[in-house]
Design an enzyme around this catalytic site. Structure first.
Site, PDB file in Angstrom:
ATOM      1  N   ASP A  82       0.695  -1.030   0.045  1.00 50.76           N
ATOM      2  CA  ASP A  82      -0.126  -0.101   0.160  1.00 50.76           C
ATOM      3  C   ASP A  82       0.954   1.373  -0.064  1.00 50.76           C
ATOM      4  O   ASP A  82       1.860   1.375   0.942  1.00 50.76           O
ATOM      5  CB  ASP A  82      -0.752   0.051   1.371  1.00 50.76           C
ATOM      6  CG  ASP A  82      -1.810   1.088   1.159  1.00 50.76           C
ATOM      7  OD1 ASP A  82      -2.501   1.397  -0.034  1.00 50.76           O
ATOM      8  OD2 ASP A  82      -2.356   1.637   2.331  1.00 50.76           O
ATOM      9  N   HIS A  83       0.429   2.271  -0.968  1.00 50.01           N
ATOM     10  CA  HIS A  83       1.072   3.655  -1.039  1.00 50.01           C
ATOM     11  C   HIS A  83       2.418   3.748  -1.084  1.00 50.01           C
ATOM     12  O   HIS A  83       3.189   4.292  -0.243  1.00 50.01           O
ATOM     13  CB  HIS A  83       0.799   4.378   0.517  1.00 50.01           C
ATOM     14  CG  HIS A  83      -0.629   5.236   0.237  1.00 50.01           C
ATOM     15  ND1 HIS A  83      -0.774   5.963  -0.630  1.00 50.01           N
ATOM     16  CD2 HIS A  83      -2.000   4.689   0.758  1.00 50.01           C
ATOM     17  CE1 HIS A  83      -2.300   6.402  -0.818  1.00 50.01           C
ATOM     18  NE2 HIS A  83      -2.815   5.560   0.246  1.00 50.01           N
ATOM     19  N   HIS A 179      -7.362   9.929   4.932  1.00 50.42           N
ATOM     20  CA  HIS A 179      -6.764   8.890   5.522  1.00 50.42           C
ATOM     21  C   HIS A 179      -6.894   9.282   7.246  1.00 50.42           C
ATOM     22  O   HIS A 179      -7.068  10.284   7.859  1.00 50.42           O
ATOM     23  CB  HIS A 179      -5.533   8.702   5.361  1.00 50.42           C
ATOM     24  CG  HIS A 179      -4.990   8.284   4.139  1.00 50.42           C
ATOM     25  ND1 HIS A 179      -4.153   8.899   3.294  1.00 50.42           N
ATOM     26  CD2 HIS A 179      -5.276   7.132   3.597  1.00 50.42           C
ATOM     27  CE1 HIS A 179      -3.921   8.221   2.164  1.00 50.42           C
ATOM     28  NE2 HIS A 179      -4.728   6.971   2.556  1.00 50.42           N
ATOM     29  N   GLY A 180      -7.267   8.181   7.882  1.00 55.49           N
ATOM     30  CA  GLY A 180      -7.567   8.501   9.316  1.00 55.49           C
ATOM     31  C   GLY A 180      -9.070   9.153  10.147  1.00 55.49           C
ATOM     32  O   GLY A 180      -9.846   9.131   8.922  1.00 55.49           O
ATOM     33  N   HIS A 207      -9.788   5.397  -0.958  1.00 57.05           N
ATOM     34  CA  HIS A 207      -8.774   5.323   0.322  1.00 57.05           C
ATOM     35  C   HIS A 207      -9.270   6.200   1.272  1.00 57.05           C
ATOM     36  O   HIS A 207     -10.372   7.016   1.124  1.00 57.05           O
ATOM     37  CB  HIS A 207      -7.444   5.826   0.015  1.00 57.05           C
ATOM     38  CG  HIS A 207      -6.524   4.999  -0.884  1.00 57.05           C
ATOM     39  ND1 HIS A 207      -5.239   4.682  -0.623  1.00 57.05           N
ATOM     40  CD2 HIS A 207      -6.931   4.477  -2.126  1.00 57.05           C
ATOM     41  CE1 HIS A 207      -4.825   3.925  -1.495  1.00 57.05           C
ATOM     42  NE2 HIS A 207      -5.689   3.789  -2.505  1.00 57.05           N
ATOM     43  N   GLY A 208      -9.172   5.873   2.832  1.00 61.75           N
ATOM     44  CA  GLY A 208      -9.717   6.530   3.813  1.00 61.75           C
ATOM     45  C   GLY A 208     -11.073   6.042   4.060  1.00 61.75           C
ATOM     46  O   GLY A 208     -12.010   6.737   4.473  1.00 61.75           O
ATOM     47  N   THR A 210     -11.876   4.614   6.858  1.00 60.97           N
ATOM     48  CA  THR A 210     -12.323   4.275   8.179  1.00 60.97           C
ATOM     49  C   THR A 210     -13.416   5.440   8.546  1.00 60.97           C
ATOM     50  O   THR A 210     -14.255   5.321   9.398  1.00 60.97           O
ATOM     51  CB  THR A 210     -11.003   5.019   9.053  1.00 60.97           C
ATOM     52  OG1 THR A 210     -10.200   3.682   9.117  1.00 60.97           O
ATOM     53  CG2 THR A 210     -11.362   5.012  10.553  1.00 60.97           C
ATOM     54  N   VAL A 230      -9.074   0.308   4.081  1.00 62.02           N
ATOM     55  CA  VAL A 230      -9.414   0.496   5.556  1.00 62.02           C
ATOM     56  C   VAL A 230      -8.234   0.366   6.208  1.00 62.02           C
ATOM     57  O   VAL A 230      -7.480  -0.756   6.264  1.00 62.02           O
ATOM     58  CB  VAL A 230     -10.702  -0.288   6.131  1.00 62.02           C
ATOM     59  CG1 VAL A 230     -10.730  -0.132   7.480  1.00 62.02           C
ATOM     60  CG2 VAL A 230     -11.683  -0.067   5.398  1.00 62.02           C
ATOM     61  N   THR A 232      -6.958   2.727   9.678  1.00 69.34           N
ATOM     62  CA  THR A 232      -6.776   3.679  10.821  1.00 69.34           C
ATOM     63  C   THR A 232      -7.782   2.937  11.875  1.00 69.34           C
ATOM     64  O   THR A 232      -7.067   2.660  13.084  1.00 69.34           O
ATOM     65  CB  THR A 232      -7.126   5.014  10.775  1.00 69.34           C
ATOM     66  OG1 THR A 232      -6.256   5.688   9.757  1.00 69.34           O
ATOM     67  CG2 THR A 232      -7.155   5.688  12.159  1.00 69.34           C
TER      68      THR A 232
END
Length: 285
Positions: A82-83, A179-180, A207-208, A210, A230, A232
């Site tokens: 990832d990333h 993110h988060g 993405h992101g 959560t 997913v 965080t």
């Protein structure tokens, strides 16, 4: 258990309006929680390793970790990098048997991003079936600075250029997610998502996961998103629950006993996200 080629699986998922979740894992314990949740939900999952995890453990060890748990799982577990902002890290992960890698050049110029992605795609062809994810636009959070909508929203023209010139199998697109945990609910630009989904046939990635409301996740799936990230909620649950267990008697804390209580808590949040993408949650649209 049949482990379908991941590229084929996600192409079919886009057509069928289905979605796989990639969960960021850090060790065998949160990976076990993901596997248990996948079996309960009866669906495949992706175990994703973020670069710091790979740097600490090596992509070889991460591959062996998934290989070790797969025989005990009824559903396929695909391993994804990832990333990664490093072409070399992507190549090493491919050499070590990853099913999928993400080369993230979103902080670079479009020309540089395309060049990096093209190099990884070409290398992935040496190991048949390895999927490559690219990103256009910016996913907010993690010290990513955005100045305006134009700064983070994925340009339709840029997405098309990336797909046509570099040939990634799936596309992560910046449409307002972060993110988060975020102080405010992310504002997803569904109009831009619709434009991108119309412009390219490749499966899209959000993405992101959560912080995205359930109803928005399900709406995005119906618009072409076939992979959701997913992370965080997994590692914060892990750390908080482990801390609570350790605090009960720090002098006698022993990992196997602590993790017996922590793994079910991680599984619970993973299963909750799986129920959303499988349209088993109350947010059904």
């Amino acid at each position: 258990m049949k482990k379908e080629n991941l590229i084929t699986l996600l192409n079919n998922y886009r057509k069928q309006q289905k979605c796989i979740i990639g969960f960021n894992v850090n060790d065998i314990y949160d990976l076990k929680a993901v596997a248990l949740a996948a079996d309960e939900a009866n669906c495949p999952v992706m175990a994703m390793t973020y670069p710091p995890v790979v740097e600490l453990n090596s992509s070889y060890l991460c591959r062996k970790m998934v290989d070790g748990i797969q025989p005990f799982s009824k559903n396929p577990i695909y391993l994804h990098l990832d990333h990664s902002i490093s072409v070399d890290m992507c190549k090493k992960a491919i050499d070590d048997g990853y099913d999928s890698v993400m080369i993230d050049g979103s902080q670079k110029s479009l020309k540089e991003n395309i060049a990096m992605t093209k190099e990884v795609v070409k290398y992935a062809e040496t190991a048949a079936g390895v999927m490559v994810e690219a990103e256009i636009g910016k996913i907010m959070g993690r010290n990513v600075v955005v100045k305006s909508d134009d700064d983070f929203l994925a340009s339709v023209a840029d997405v098309k250029a990336m797909v046509e010139e570099a040939g990634p199998h799936i596309m992560a697109v910046g449409i307002g997610t972060a993110h988060g945990f975020t102080p405010q609910t992310p504002k997803i630009h569904f109009d831009r998502l619709s434009e991108i989904a119309t412009a390219i046939k490749e499966p899209l990635v959000l993405h992101g996961g959560t912080g995205i409301p359930d109803i928005d996740i399900q709406k995005s799936i119906k618009m072409g998103v076939a992979k959701l990230n997913v992370g965080t909620i997994v590692h914060t649950t892990y750390m908080k629950e482990l801390y609570k267990e350790m605090a009960k008697d720090i002098d006698s804390a022993y990992p196997p006993y602590l993790l017996k209580s922590v793994i079910p808590k991680i599984k619970e949040v993973v299963l909750d996200r799986l129920n959303v993408v499988n349209f088993k949650s109350k947010a059904l649209i």
